[in-house]
Enzyme design. Structure first.
Site, PDB file in Angstrom:
ATOM      1  N   SER A 152      87.535  42.457 -16.232  1.00 29.18           N
ATOM      2  CA  SER A 152      86.293  42.501 -15.318  1.00 29.18           C
ATOM      3  C   SER A 152      86.164  43.928 -14.595  1.00 29.18           C
ATOM      4  CB  SER A 152      86.240  41.316 -14.359  1.00 29.18           C
ATOM      5  OG  SER A 152      87.527  41.497 -13.330  1.00 29.18           O
ATOM      6  N   LYS A 158      84.344  36.607  -5.397  1.00 34.78           N
ATOM      7  CA  LYS A 158      84.120  38.265  -5.719  1.00 34.78           C
ATOM      8  C   LYS A 158      83.100  38.630  -4.547  1.00 34.78           C
ATOM      9  CE  LYS A 158      86.102  38.869 -10.255  1.00 34.78           C
ATOM     10  NZ  LYS A 158      85.600  39.137 -11.637  1.00 34.78           N
TER      11      LYS A 158
END
Length: 815
Positions: A698, A741
């Site tokens: 990611s 996140k």
């Protein structure tokens, strides 16, 4: 003299030590010390102690030890101040003082080592302490066949004595053979044989090695004869004990016959067990097994070990709740109130429990769900299980799986093992007393496996609704129905759970809390709990909302609530101390008072950069304890186009960085770079917190952005964070952990978050309070990311030539 004096020398060094002819004199009638031998001494006479102290002050630390001869007409010891030559044995031992230590009762404890035999020539008069004029003596050795046969015979007899003697190590015989000289061998054997003082002194006074062997041979034969006689007596005693044991067994059999006739306690115990089997309402298979075991038990004597094994087995059979069930509370609204009362948030797990209760109210035989709550530590996964049990009106059983490596912990041990017990599943059901409790399998991701088995494989049957209605514990060895049990597993991460086990569970993610949620939970639950636990009341302490908000934002930074609860507990303890010291008025804790209670703030409210920087990008990462912000740094130096990666990155993250590098190089023209702009430039990418392992794909868009920033010399916007996987064609692929996140970005003061377009659907998981403060942007291609993250291009472009100005390194940003 010091409390303890010690020297550290080898045996050879002590034996070769020279000493003067006049030595301090010690006399004894209790111990004889041979050359090369070490032994302890205990001295309680002050004059003798003074003698030893004087010897310790000399450089040699050698004294003469002589045996006292008995004095006619006087049974008392001779005064050490009145020693004469005729009172002492003519031959003694020069001994080295190795260690001297005062005991609490004033006595002197010595450790000494024999040096050599000495002859007493005379005792000088008018000395401060007893001394002796001595002459060193040497062994008289011979080498004949007769002497060789004699020595071998003595050593063999000594080995035989060692074999017969109890508590004597077998290495003693090998130690004799390892000594280099025959004189040393016979002296060593003499120290190990049980002799009185006169016999030992006789051996010491003999200088002929052959004659010493003959003397010791006589004593050794006597010792072997005594040991053989002792062994014979012991064998006869063992035979007598066996006869007594046989008589005991016969009496026990007689007692068993009497009990078969209904005349003993065993018959009553059998009847009681038979009644308990009937009352337990066992299934047919379990009842047949219990009755068969009871029949075996009736034919056993009560003293037999198998009797107690069968008794324990039957006790477990009748205590396990085969048919005992608790009645469910199927009031969905009441259950919802209970869950909301105990927990703030956690909507997804609570919704799933309410769905189960709704279906159960319509269909009574529905099987219990297999749920797995996954989330960071401290978010309330374990406590949620207790609330579920209270809402359903069921018993609650918790089984911690952290560090469990033995398969028998789940399935139990077979009865062939000594001390066998059922597994912890059956044990938990027995404690609950019902066959349908809420059973929490805590920390299921911490299971291990080794030579004792794989407990995760044993759980496959437990957590499979198609199999657990016939779960067989190895100890009970009959099927038990687990389909009515509501199993709730907890984990911090799904990566370590085996796929086959994970497939059997319904995963519910429990993400971290927002600051608004933490503030509300602190007001409703944490503050009242800590106030009560510290002996306070609301009349004595009040923590205002501003103080709680500062504790959440400036003193803790976590996905869960444990550190927040600890900080509130710290405030309560300090307030409790004030009342213990005599304070009477109520304490109001305000935001400005927090440094007095908790010290200076530990975290800034915002971690984002204060200015736009070249080569510094905020990336978003997921960890088992929640989301986190990683500030990726990069700088360029003259070189050959190499990419260097540091920060303890995993293989996947390194490959993702290389893919980003390849894409940026392929897009040099669109980025305004001419020629092979990378050929003369090396780029170093570093992810701070270098001691923490990092991995995952990611970070692809983050790496692409930081590389584009370095090559184009365009700063990155200070309040932008991003996440997403990148391909060689520049496509941005979706990632996981969106909620965690985004929450981490919000905590760090980020104002804009760039996510993959395919993660738009995951935005629903982000709380509204966070979405109002953070702009969410979506991208399908790396070009869209660069347009939103980089400041507009400067007027000057790079070319294939080396940079005309020094490359500046970005400022390090604390993570």
């Amino acid at each position: 003299m010091a409390e303890e004096t010690m020297i550290d020398e080898t045996t050879e060094a002590i034996a070769k030590r020279s000493f003067p002819p006049d030595l301090p004199l010690l006399a004894t009638n209790e111990v004889v010390i041979y050359p090369y031998m070490a032994a302890p001494l205990l001295i309680d006479d002050e004059t003798t102690i003074h003698t030893v102290e004087q010897a310790m002050k000399t450089g040699h630390k050698v004294v003469a030890l002589f045996g006292r001869q008995p004095v006619e007409g006087d049974s008392q010891d001779i005064d050490t101040r009145d020693l004469r030559e005729h009172h002492l044995c003519p031959i003694g031992t020069a001994i080295q003082l190795v260690r001297a230590q005062r005991a609490p009762d004033g006595k002197l404890q010595l450790l000494v080592h024999g040096v050599s035999r000495v002859l007493l020539e005379r005792i000088p008069a008018d000395t401060q302490y007893p001394t002796a004029r001595v002459k060193e003596l040497q062994d008289i050795e011979e080498s004949t066949a007769h002497f060789e046969a004699l020595s071998r015979n003595v050593i063999g007899q000594f080995q035989k004595a060692v074999d017969l003697a109890p508590n004597v190590p077998q290495e003693m015989g090998e130690a004799v053979a390892s000594l280099p000289e025959r004189g040393q061998q016979i002296d060593f054997i003499a120290t190990q044989v049980n002799l009185d003082f006169e016999e030992r002194q006789k051996i010491l006074g003999e200088l002929s090695v052959r004659r010493r062997f003959e003397i010791v041979n006589t004593y050794l034969n006597r010792e072997v004869e005594i040991l053989e006689l002792r062994q014979k007596i012991q064998t006869e005693a063992a035979g007598t004990i066996e006869d007594a044991q046989r008589e005991f067994y016969l009496r026990q059999q007689m007692k068993a016959i009497q009990e078969e006739l209904g005349e003993g306690e065993a018959s009553r115990e059998i009847d009681e067990l038979r009644e308990e089997i009937v009352k337990a309402d066992l299934p047919d298979e379990a009842r047949e097994e219990a009755e068969r075991e009871l029949g075996r038990m009736e034919s056993m004597p009560q003293a037999s070990p198998e009797y107690s094994v069968s008794r324990t087995y039957l006790d477990w059979m009748v205590r396990v709740p085969w048919s005992a069930s608790s009645e469910d509370h199927l009031d969905v609204k009441a259950a919802e109130k209970q869950l909301d009362k105990d927990h703030y948030g956690l909507e997804q797990p609570k919704e799933r429990i309410l769905e189960y209760l709704s279906v159960r109210s319509l269909k009574n035989d529905v099987r219990g769900p297999i749920l797995c709550l996954v989330g960071p530590p401290g978010v309330g996964k374990t406590s949620l299980g207790r609330s579920v049990a209270a809402a359903m009106g069921r018993e609650f059983v918790r089984m911690s799986l952290g560090g469990v490596r033995d398969e028998s912990e789940v399935r139990g041990h077979r009865r062939t093992y000594v001390g066998a017990l059922p597994g912890r599943i059956i044990q938990g059901l027995r404690r609950a007393g019902t066959n349908n409790p809420v059973f929490m399998l805590d920390e299921i991701d911490k299971l291990g496996s080794d030579f004792r088995g794989d407990p995760s494989s044993a759980l496959l049957e437990v957590l499979d609704p198609e199999q657990n209605h016939t779960f067989v514990d190895h100890y009970l060895d009959v099927a038990f129905d687990l389909s009515n049990v509501v199993f709730i597993a907890t984990a911090n991460s799904l990566h370590s759970i085996p796929p086959a086990l994970l497939d059997r569970m319904e995963v519910l993610e429990v993400s971290g809390y927002t600051q608004v949620e933490k503030l509300e939970i602190a007001k409703r639950y944490l503050v009242p709990k800590q106030v009560s636990e510290h002996g306070l009341t609301s009349k004595r302490i009040y923590i205002d909302k501003g103080a709680l908000r500062s504790v959440v934002s400036e003193y803790t930074r976590e996905a869960g609530l444990r550190n927040l609860e600890r900080e509130i507990g710290t405030i309560c303890r300090k307030v409790a101390r004030k009342f213990a010291e005599g304070r009477q008025r109520r304490v109001r804790v305000k935001e400005t008072d927090l440094p007095d209670y908790l010290g200076p703030p530990r975290f800034r409210q915002e971690l984002a950069e204060t200015s736009n920087e070249v080569g510094v990008v905020a990336g978003l990462a997921w960890t088992p304890v929640g989301g986190d912000v990683l500030f990726v740094e990069a700088t360029s130096t003259p070189g050959r186009g190499r990419l260097r990666l540091t920060g303890k990155l995993g293989d996947v993250m390194k490959e993702s960085s290389e893919a980003a590098m390849t894409y940026i190089r392929s897009q040099g023209e669109s980025l305004g770079l001419s020629g092979a702009f990378w050929e003369d430039t090396d780029v170093h990418v570093h992810v701070p917190a270098g001691a923490v392992p990092k991995d995952g794909p990611s970070a692809g868009v983050t790496m692409a952005t930081v590389l584009a920033s370095v090559y184009t010399d365009r700063p990155v916007k200070k309040d932008v964070a991003m996440t997403g996987e990148v391909t060689l064609r520049g496509k941005v692929l979706p990632i996981g952990g969106v909620r965690d996140k985004v929450l981490a970005a919000h905590r760090a003061g980020i104002r804009t978050v760039i996510l993959p377009e395919d993660n738009r659907k995951d935005l629903e998981e982000v709380p509204d309070s966070v979405r109002k403060n953070v702009k969410i942007r979506f991208a399908e291609h790396v070009g869209q990311v660069l347009d939103q993250a980089l400041v507009k291009k400067r007027t000057s472009n790079r070319t294939t030539a080396r940079p005309s100005r020094p490359t500046r390194s970005p400022a390090a940003v604390a993570n």
